[in-house]
Design a protein around this motif. Structure first.
Motif, PDB file in Angstrom:
ATOM      1  N   THR A 294      35.653 -34.836  16.472  1.00  0.00           N
ATOM      2  CA  THR A 294      36.242 -34.225  15.282  1.00  0.00           C
ATOM      3  C   THR A 294      36.656 -32.802  15.626  1.00  0.00           C
ATOM      4  N   TYR A 295      37.818 -32.419  15.169  1.00  0.00           N
ATOM      5  CA  TYR A 295      38.247 -31.033  15.336  1.00  0.00           C
ATOM      6  C   TYR A 295      38.849 -30.528  14.027  1.00  0.00           C
ATOM      7  N   ARG A 296      38.569 -29.251  13.730  1.00  0.00           N
ATOM      8  CA  ARG A 296      39.076 -28.583  12.535  1.00  0.00           C
ATOM      9  C   ARG A 296      39.758 -27.308  12.986  1.00  0.00           C
ATOM     10  N   MET A 297      40.904 -27.050  12.409  1.00  0.00           N
ATOM     11  CA  MET A 297      41.651 -25.873  12.850  1.00  0.00           C
ATOM     12  C   MET A 297      42.498 -25.313  11.729  1.00  0.00           C
ATOM     13  N   PRO A 298      42.737 -23.995  11.769  1.00  0.00           N
ATOM     14  CA  PRO A 298      43.698 -23.420  10.829  1.00  0.00           C
ATOM     15  C   PRO A 298      45.100 -23.824  11.259  1.00  0.00           C
ATOM     16  N   VAL A 299      45.976 -24.015  10.273  1.00  0.00           N
ATOM     17  CA  VAL A 299      47.354 -24.392  10.558  1.00  0.00           C
ATOM     18  C   VAL A 299      48.303 -23.599   9.661  1.00  0.00           C
ATOM     19  N   ALA A 300      49.529 -23.508  10.127  1.00  0.00           N
ATOM     20  CA  ALA A 300      50.629 -22.996   9.319  1.00  0.00           C
ATOM     21  C   ALA A 300      51.818 -23.903   9.579  1.00  0.00           C
ATOM     22  N   MET A 301      52.561 -24.186   8.533  1.00  0.00           N
ATOM     23  CA  MET A 301      53.778 -24.984   8.664  1.00  0.00           C
ATOM     24  C   MET A 301      54.922 -24.179   8.066  1.00  0.00           C
ATOM     25  N   HIS A 302      55.995 -24.067   8.824  1.00  0.00           N
ATOM     26  CA  HIS A 302      57.177 -23.328   8.397  1.00  0.00           C
ATOM     27  C   HIS A 302      58.266 -24.344   8.074  1.00  0.00           C
TER      28      HIS A 302
END
Length: 132
Positions: free
Chosen positions: A98-106
């Motif tokens: 399992t991995y959790r990460m911050p994301v941003a989508m443009h």
């Protein structure tokens, strides 16, 4: 429809899990970029809206979709552009990690279609989740 409406429609369709429906909100010609590496077959550039469904299918075959957690913390809209800030939690199918990460989508919208989507995520964390 406004930029916000179209981007929210994208997220709603994404949650619905039908790659072909998601692809319908994209223009024929797009600027799509998900940084990554050759070891992650869903990453890279795409230039046709018709490639979106295949991207989602490839991603879906490498993760455990029913364990996805998408947290949208903010959707910022300015004219034809939008930015989503949040977190994604995924489970790598091949390793069970399992991995959790911050994301941003443009996003950029023209008419009633998405013409640009760039996903910014922790590609090192993703690659490590898939490494044996």
């Amino acid at each position: 429809m406004t930029t916000r409406d179209i981007v929210e429609q994208f997220f709603g369709l994404l949650a619905g899990g039908d790659p072909d429906k998601v692809a319908e909100v994209f223009a024929d010609d797009i600027d799509w970029y998900v940084p990554g590496s050759e070891s992650l077959p869903w990453t890279g550039r795409r230039s046709k809206g018709s490639e979106v469904a295949d991207y989602l299918r490839t991603l879906g075959s490498n993760i455990v979709p029913e364990k996805n957690v998408d947290e949208v913390e903010a959707l910022l809209v300015d004219g034809d552009r939008a930015v989503m800030l949040g977190h994604f939690t995924r489970v790598a199918k091949s390793t069970g990690r399992t991995y959790r990460m911050p994301v941003a989508m443009h996003f950029q919208v023209a008419g009633d279609k998405i013409v640009k989507l760039y996903l910014y995520e922790d590609t090192l964390k993703v690659a490590q989740a898939y490494s044996e």
